[in-house]
Design a protein around this motif. Sequence first.
Motif, PDB file in Angstrom:
ATOM      1  N   THR A 112       0.832  -1.201   0.000  1.00 40.13           N
ATOM      2  CA  THR A 112       0.000   0.000   0.000  1.00 40.13           C
ATOM      3  C   THR A 112       0.869   1.254   0.000  1.00 40.13           C
ATOM      4  O   THR A 112       0.619   2.196  -0.754  1.00 40.13           O
ATOM      5  N   GLU A 131     -14.511  -0.452  -5.751  1.00 33.42           N
ATOM      6  CA  GLU A 131     -14.244  -1.717  -6.438  1.00 33.42           C
ATOM      7  C   GLU A 131     -14.261  -2.931  -5.509  1.00 33.42           C
ATOM      8  O   GLU A 131     -14.462  -4.048  -5.955  1.00 33.42           O
ATOM      9  N   ALA A 132     -14.056  -2.702  -4.212  1.00 39.75           N
ATOM     10  CA  ALA A 132     -13.921  -3.813  -3.264  1.00 39.75           C
ATOM     11  C   ALA A 132     -15.268  -4.391  -2.859  1.00 39.75           C
ATOM     12  O   ALA A 132     -16.277  -3.680  -2.786  1.00 39.75           O
ATOM     13  N   LEU A 157     -10.739   2.425  -4.686  1.00 40.77           N
ATOM     14  CA  LEU A 157     -10.520   1.115  -4.061  1.00 40.77           C
ATOM     15  C   LEU A 157     -11.768   0.647  -3.318  1.00 40.77           C
ATOM     16  O   LEU A 157     -12.168  -0.511  -3.421  1.00 40.77           O
ATOM     17  N   THR A 177      -8.060   7.841  -5.228  1.00 36.85           N
ATOM     18  CA  THR A 177      -7.599   6.450  -5.328  1.00 36.85           C
ATOM     19  C   THR A 177      -8.235   5.591  -4.241  1.00 36.85           C
ATOM     20  O   THR A 177      -8.694   4.473  -4.510  1.00 36.85           O
TER      21      THR A 177
END
Length: 146
Positions: A85, A107-108, A104, A100
């Motif tokens: 990370t 999309e998770a 994340l 960003t």
Amino acid sequence: MNTVLEPIKISDSEWEVMRVIWTLDAATAQEISGILSESMDWKPATIKTLLGRLVKKEIVWTEQSGKKFIYHPLVSEESTVRSATENLFSHICAKKVGQTIADLVAEATLTKEDLQLIMAELEKKEPVSDIACNCIPGQCNCNHHQ
């Protein structure tokens, strides 16, 4: 487990092997092959090559038990994920980190507990008034250099 100060650099294939070792706490090459031969369609020789690389990188250590070697993690999954990370964020314009992170999260696949954890961290976070761009002028497309 060791706390590693320098970045932990492992390939995508090595990640797959490490996920098995972390899940089992320790594993033989045969156990790892049994798990990854189906999902990754890898041959035992591929697994042994990856294990050799991980030993050389001091990510795992081996213990001999009869004719077999048992592979143990030298670094935790948490510290490896944290290192990855940090590496990711070191390559992103500071002004794009928020976007960003939002990407994340979008999309998770997250559980209710995951969302509660994220919300709790957000509530503790103190906003800053401005973030300086950490990009090299003329070398990025972040449009923060005008």
